[in-house]
Design a protein around this motif. Structure first.
Motif, PDB file in Angstrom:
ATOM      1  N   THR A  64      21.066  47.998  51.548  1.00 12.26           N
ATOM      2  CA  THR A  64      20.717  49.204  50.785  1.00 12.26           C
ATOM      3  C   THR A  64      21.743  49.508  49.698  1.00 12.26           C
ATOM      4  O   THR A  64      21.916  50.651  49.299  1.00 12.26           O
ATOM      5  CB  THR A  64      20.634  50.428  51.743  1.00 12.26           C
ATOM      6  OG1 THR A  64      21.847  50.462  52.541  1.00 12.26           O
ATOM      7  CG2 THR A  64      19.450  50.347  52.647  1.00 12.26           C
ATOM      8  N   GLY A  67      20.285  51.450  46.932  1.00  7.53           N
ATOM      9  CA  GLY A  67      19.235  52.292  47.518  1.00  7.53           C
ATOM     10  C   GLY A  67      19.229  53.747  47.102  1.00  7.53           C
ATOM     11  O   GLY A  67      18.554  54.563  47.722  1.00  7.53           O
ATOM     12  N   THR A  68      19.977  54.107  46.047  1.00 11.21           N
ATOM     13  CA  THR A  68      19.855  55.492  45.557  1.00 11.21           C
ATOM     14  C   THR A  68      18.653  55.569  44.618  1.00 11.21           C
ATOM     15  O   THR A  68      18.233  54.562  44.053  1.00 11.21           O
ATOM     16  CB  THR A  68      21.085  55.925  44.731  1.00 11.21           C
ATOM     17  OG1 THR A  68      21.294  54.956  43.691  1.00 11.21           O
ATOM     18  CG2 THR A  68      22.322  56.052  45.579  1.00 11.21           C
ATOM     19  N   VAL A  81      13.053  55.915  48.063  1.00  8.96           N
ATOM     20  CA  VAL A  81      14.374  56.021  48.696  1.00  8.96           C
ATOM     21  C   VAL A  81      14.268  56.108  50.217  1.00  8.96           C
ATOM     22  O   VAL A  81      14.936  55.372  50.954  1.00  8.96           O
ATOM     23  CB  VAL A  81      15.142  57.255  48.146  1.00  8.96           C
ATOM     24  CG1 VAL A  81      16.442  57.459  48.902  1.00  8.96           C
ATOM     25  CG2 VAL A  81      15.424  57.065  46.661  1.00  8.96           C
ATOM     26  N   ASN A  85      15.529  52.967  52.750  1.00  6.93           N
ATOM     27  CA  ASN A  85      16.727  53.148  53.567  1.00  6.93           C
ATOM     28  C   ASN A  85      16.415  53.211  55.062  1.00  6.93           C
ATOM     29  O   ASN A  85      17.143  52.648  55.877  1.00  6.93           O
ATOM     30  CB  ASN A  85      17.500  54.382  53.095  1.00  6.93           C
ATOM     31  CG  ASN A  85      18.178  54.114  51.751  1.00  6.93           C
ATOM     32  OD1 ASN A  85      19.191  53.424  51.690  1.00  6.93           O
ATOM     33  ND2 ASN A  85      17.600  54.628  50.680  1.00  6.93           N
ATOM     34  N   ILE A 106      25.970  52.359  51.068  1.00  3.22           N
ATOM     35  CA  ILE A 106      25.662  53.044  49.805  1.00  3.22           C
ATOM     36  C   ILE A 106      26.568  52.451  48.732  1.00  3.22           C
ATOM     37  O   ILE A 106      27.782  52.391  48.919  1.00  3.22           O
ATOM     38  CB  ILE A 106      25.895  54.567  49.921  1.00  3.22           C
ATOM     39  CG1 ILE A 106      24.926  55.184  50.946  1.00  3.22           C
ATOM     40  CG2 ILE A 106      25.737  55.242  48.553  1.00  3.22           C
ATOM     41  CD1 ILE A 106      25.059  56.690  51.122  1.00  3.22           C
ATOM     42  N   GLN A 131      20.019  59.467  49.937  1.00  3.76           N
ATOM     43  CA  GLN A 131      20.101  58.149  50.576  1.00  3.76           C
ATOM     44  C   GLN A 131      20.795  58.243  51.941  1.00  3.76           C
ATOM     45  O   GLN A 131      20.346  57.635  52.922  1.00  3.76           O
ATOM     46  CB  GLN A 131      20.868  57.163  49.675  1.00  3.76           C
ATOM     47  CG  GLN A 131      20.797  55.741  50.222  1.00  3.76           C
ATOM     48  CD  GLN A 131      21.631  54.722  49.448  1.00  3.76           C
ATOM     49  OE1 GLN A 131      22.381  55.084  48.542  1.00  3.76           O
ATOM     50  NE2 GLN A 131      21.507  53.465  49.820  1.00  3.76           N
TER      51      GLN A 131
END
Lengths: 802, 246
Positions: A64, A67-68, A81, A85, A106, A131
């Motif tokens: 991820t 992943g934002t 999102v 996640n 992150i 996230q």
């Protein structure tokens, strides 16, 4: 699974390795989003997790990194999102079950928070928070912020993870040459992130294990948190058409044990690594026993930081001067600048104070009629962009203070909180939330008590309250407050006594707003300095004062030595050398006794401009202008030139000597007839048309002048016609052409052609970064100067002949 | 067209400055008076500089043997030798760095009023500063390229190799240079002078370099020594190594 941080403190854990290259092997194409690809390739992703688990990894990372919402937006998938996640977390959990911890990864957004870019703090916090929440919902054991290269961005991510989840947070930055991209050192990162509540800190990616070993050493000095490391296994190179990773798993594994013995408890790998690297590291670890933490001296120093500079305040450190001048109440000019939002003035005020020796700046934007909630954050932005020092946010308005703390990307000192419950309950939570230290004033709703004992009591209440909010004791400093000697002279020594009591009984560090002692009295500097002296005697650690007042500075320096805080008098001697009056007159007197010709040579050689003219005057008492030139100036330049050519002196030394010689020449020119001077020939010099780089040409000009030539400098981007005209008008012996760029040096042959046609007797010399001897010959120049010294040599040859 | 504009911090160590002062091979530490001049001018540049960077990523539309044509940008990477570096690339990152006008103005002022040594040292530090700023942009771009599973080429600038400086105006147009106060003179030179433009390619395969990254002043905008305009004037101690690495 048990608590991750508790386990990490008891046992060295093995992390996993690179994800990107592993997924590429599974079919991820360059440019594709690994997170979106995962949604349709869950089995492939799980195979990677499984491979690392089987290699011995005890911490497995979710896929991820991007992943934002800000990152997924690049692929038109900002709405995914949650799904990305949660899915990623579940995929790891299914593979590892309770055999390993799941790290919710992150990564940076690829955009930059203000002041670097234009992404506002709140937007960044919301993106990271979204996230982090999804990862928590997916069942990760902790949030792992990795590969961040900007302290401001990771600070926002940490804040968000703490705000929106109940999970522990690990923070990892990347370093090149010991600093992050935007300038934070491991020391600064440790101070700032620990204060913000990080549970584990470290470094990943970067250049490789060798460099990260140094980074880890520095971390260990400044934090007692568990450390983590995940170095690169090198970037691939192409050798004879084959893609090769330079570091083998075995090369890499040699670093596992050195990391463990430094106290790194989570050891994994980053780009270029594979399960083989992890397996090799596991095998190389002699034990999973964590190394003991180094002993800690007490009381622990109060540590503050800007984005790139750290500062320790403590009993064993030199007392620190906090610049007080950015304060609109005390100074009308500052009030006016704040009203006009003249940030140039405010930063200049800051720069002046730093140059004068203060290490921290007090920032007060409490302008009558101004909006502090706008002024304070803007002032923080402006100051931290151009000045590299921790800030003391002098503000008691919680709303404004919160905005200022959000903007400041280091660890600030809040000035101030006091014993009043309302103050304690509004300011202390902010200090905890944003990782700041606080300055507590020994007053409460009843005002400032008279006796030292009563002030100690308030200080104690402040310390207890701060600790109850989770601030460590070293992040509380106390100002015992002084009343003006104009009205309460009998109470001044109570303040001094209170400093002593607070330090001894509470073990905290003390600060003092100094200038109040002299309020309403003339010659304030006398009182401020004398009072400072008394306070340092009682153990004061920092003073908020005017660093432009020499008395204050001198008292700080001398006081530190007299109270045993300046080990080996190092600071005293250094400052005494800098601030003491220069030994100019003495030196000249000294040389008068010896041979002034020699002395002039020496002064010119050493570039001592201020000594040159008095020496020339002395010489002229005994001899004429020509012998001053030939016995004093020219030999010095010749020796320096020779030393430069032999590699015994640096170019700037040569130039400094040249500047000193020029001083002597201009004095002679101004005072004696030109006839005696002009005998060495005339040189017309310039940078050819189109070229606006002239630093090299300026060096040659300076050196020629220093050697007594008459130099007509035509400047830069000079046309062929202008060279010709000047050479004719000035009756030049030599024309010198300079060019820095390949694109402009082609202009040189045009100039040479014209000169040879019109003034065949004039010699032409060429030079510049890209010009070579061969090129000079090709285009018909009479000579080539590889550097300034050679250029002068050539010109001297030419003028001797003519 | 997305262009990232960044305000960058300037934290310059003296070690980064020395290579730009042409110190040459002289032994030992710098004399105190030179060291003091460096301190003074470094402080002044740190306060005066407004380092800014622009970054734009463009897709490649077409590569011919002698040019790289980008999507939605007027900039053309031209010259057979330069083009060869980008044959395996799918995208190009354009970057521009500048210290702002103040530094140029102050340098011009110093040349008028101060000694040549002052102007020389100031100029050297400013060059180191813009190089430092470019390095930050380079690292940001390289990070994104690697994270997208591509391989970055070395940084390459107009005016190096056979890529003519005449493309500078297109470069500034393509990256909206005016947003950072960048302009080009009629002879294709950047204004302010302390500015840099460069491209980095996104290659599908790892790339061969003819030299290791030198320790001091970095080689600018070239993958191989044969494309470097410095040629035999190269002062890098590592120059000989450049040729020896396969």
């Amino acid at each position: 699974m048990t608590d991750f941080i508790a386990t990490l403190k008891k046992q060295v854990l093995l992390g996993d390795g690179a994800m990107g290259t592993m997924l590429a092997k599974q079919g991820l194409a360059p440019g594709e989003s690994p997170e979106l690809w995962m949604l349709s390739h869950t089995l492939e992703v799980q195979e990677v997790h499984l491979a690392y688990l089987q290699a011995g990894a005890q911490v497995i990372q979710t896929n991820t990194f991007g992943g934002t919402a800000l990152k997924l937006k690049e692929y038109g998938a900002a709405h995914l999102v949650e799904e990305v996640n949660k899915t990623a977390a579940k995929l790891v959990r299914e593979v590892v079950q309770d055999k390993a911890f799941v790290a919710g990864i992150i990564g940076p957004t690829g955009q930059f928070p203000a002041p670097l870019g234009d992404l506002p703090w709140t937007e960044l916090v919301e993106a990271f928070g979204q996230q982090a929440r999804a990862l928590e919902a997916g069942g990760v054991d902790f949030i792992f912020l990795e590969t961040f290269s900007d302290l401001g961005e990771i600070r926002a991510a940490l804040f968000a993870a703490k705000k929106y989840t109940r999970l522990p947070v690990a923070c990892s930055l990347t370093y090149t040459k010991g600093r992050t991209l935007t300038g934070a050192s491991p020391q600064v990162a440790a101070i700032v992130l620990e204060a913000m509540g990080a549970d584990c800190i470290g470094a990943n990616c970067s250049t490789g294990p060798t460099e990260l070993l140094e980074v880890m050493k520095e971390y260990r000095q400044f934090t007692r948190l568990p450390l983590l490391v995940e170095p690169n296994a090198g970037v691939p190179v192409l050798i004879n058409g084959e893609t090769v990773f330079k570091e083998t798993p075995e090369d890499f594994a040699r670093f596992a044990e050195p990391f463990r013995s430094l106290g790194v408890n989570l050891i994994g790998a980053c780009c270029g690594s594979s399960p083989a690297h992890i397996k090799a590291m596991g095998a190389a670890l002699a034990s999973r026993e964590p190394a003991p933490l180094p002993l800690q001296e007490t009381p622990v120093a109060t540590r503050l930081a800007s984005r790139s500079r750290a500062l320790s305040i403590g009993t064993k450190e030199l007392p620190v001067l906090i610049g007080e001048r950015i304060n609109p109440t005390a100074r009308k000019a500052v009030a006016e600048a704040l009203r006009q939002q003249d940030w140039g003035f405010i930063t200049q005020e800051g720069a002046l104070q730093l140059d004068a020796g203060s290490l921290l700046l007090d920032l007060n934007t409490g302008l009558a009629g101004g909006d502090e909630t706008l002024l304070l954050p803007e002032a923080v932005r402006q100051l931290q962009m151009s000045l590299d020092c921790p800030l003391v946010l002098d503000c008691t308005n919680p709303a404004a203070l919160e905005k200022g703390l959000q903007e400041f990307q280091g660890k600030a000192l809040i000035n101030s909180v006091n014993g009043d419950e309302k103050s304690l309950n509004s300011i202390l939570p902010l200090a905890k939330k944003y990782g700041a230290a606080v300055l507590g004033l020994t007053l409460n709703e009843n005002g400032i008590p008279a006796t030292a004992e009563e002030r100690l009591q308030i200080a104690k209440e402040i310390v207890v309250a701060a600790e109850s909010y989770g601030l460590p004791r070293e992040d509380v400093m106390i100002d015992c407050l002084v009343l003006t000697a104009a009205t309460s002279p009998e109470l001044v020594l109570e303040t001094v006594r209170a400093i002593d009591l607070v330090k001894e009984q509470l073990g905290v560090h003390t600060v003092l707003g100094l200038s109040n002692v002299s309020h309403g009295l003339p010659q304030r500097s006398w009182l401020n300095a004398a009072f400072l002296s008394l306070a340092i005697g009682a153990g004061l650690d920092a003073a908020i004062a005017n660093p432009l007042d020499d008395r204050i500075r001198e008292t700080m320096i001398a006081g530190a030595l007299l109270t045993g805080r300046d080990f080996g008098a190092r600071n005293y001697l250094e400052q005494a050398g800098k601030l003491g009056s220069p030994a100019k007159p003495q030196m000249i007197e000294e040389v008068n006794l010896i041979d002034p010709g020699q002395a002039l040579q020496k002064a010119i050689y050493n570039g001592q401009q201020e000594a040159v003219i008095p020496l020339v005057k002395t010489l002229l008492e005994k001899s004429d202008v020509l012998s001053v030139i030939n016995k004093g100036i020219i030999p010095a330049l010749e020796i320096m030139g020779q030393h430069f050519a032999d590699g015994k002196a640096y170019l700037p030394q040569l130039m400094l000597a040249g500047d000193a010689a020029k001083k002597a020449f201009s004095y002679l020119k101004d005072n004696f007839s030109m006839q005696t001077m002009e005998q060495r020939g005339t040189i017309v010099i310039g940078t050819v048309k189109g070229d606006i780089h002239d630093i090299g040409k300026n060096i040659v000009t300076a050196l020629l002048e220093n050697h007594g030539f008459r130099v007509i400098d035509l400047g830069k981007s000079v046309s062929a016609g202008a060279f010709l005209e000047a050479a004719r008008r000035e009756k030049a012996d030599v024309v010198a052409l300079s060019a820095l760029m390949t694109t402009t040096m082609v202009e040189m042959p045009q100039v040479i052609k014209l000169l040879k046609q019109e003034l065949p007797e004039v010699k032409v010399i060429v030079g510049g970064a890209v010009v070579t001897a061969k090129y000079a010959q090709e285009i018909g120049a009479d000579a080539y100067g590889a550097d300034a010294v050679e250029a002068v040599k050539v010109v001297r040859e030419f003028t001797r002949v003519s | 067209m997305k262009i990232n504009i960044l305000n960058l911090p300037l934290i310059l160590s003296k070690e980064e400055i020395y290579p730009f002062l042409n110190l040459g091979p002289a032994p030992g530490s710098l004399p105190a008076n030179i060291d003091k001049l460096i301190d003074t001018h470094l402080r002044s540049i740190t306060h005066l500089a407004k380092p800014q960077g622009l970054i734009r990523v463009c897709s490649i539309r077409r590569i011919t043997p002698d040019r790289v044509i980008l999507d939605d940008a007027s900039l053309v990477i031209e010259g057979p030798r330069t083009t060869a570096h980008f044959v395996n690339c799918e995208k190009i990152t354009l970057l521009a760095a500048t210290l702002g006008r103040g530094i140029d103005e102050r340098l011009a002022e110093l040349q008028q009023t101060a000694g040549a040594a002052d102007a020389f040292i100031y100029n050297g530090i400013a060059s180191a500063a813009v190089e430092h700023t470019t390095e930050i942009l380079d690292a940001i771009s390289v990070r994104d390229i690697r994270r997208s599973s591509y391989y970055p080429t070395a940084r390459f600038s107009p005016g190096y190799g056979d890529w003519s400086l005449e493309h500078q105006q297109q470069f500034i147009d393509s990256i909206s240079g005016e947003k950072a106060g960048l302009a080009v003179t009629s002879h294709h030179l950047l204004q302010p002078v302390k500015s840099v433009t460069a491209v980095i390619g996104w290659s599908k395969v790892p790339l061969e370099r003819s030299y290791d990254q030198p320790r001091g002043k970095p080689c600018q905008g070239t993958l191989t020594c044969r494309d470097c305009s410095l040629g035999e004037n190269c002062l890098s101690k590592h120059r000989d190594n450049h040729y020896s690495i396969p």
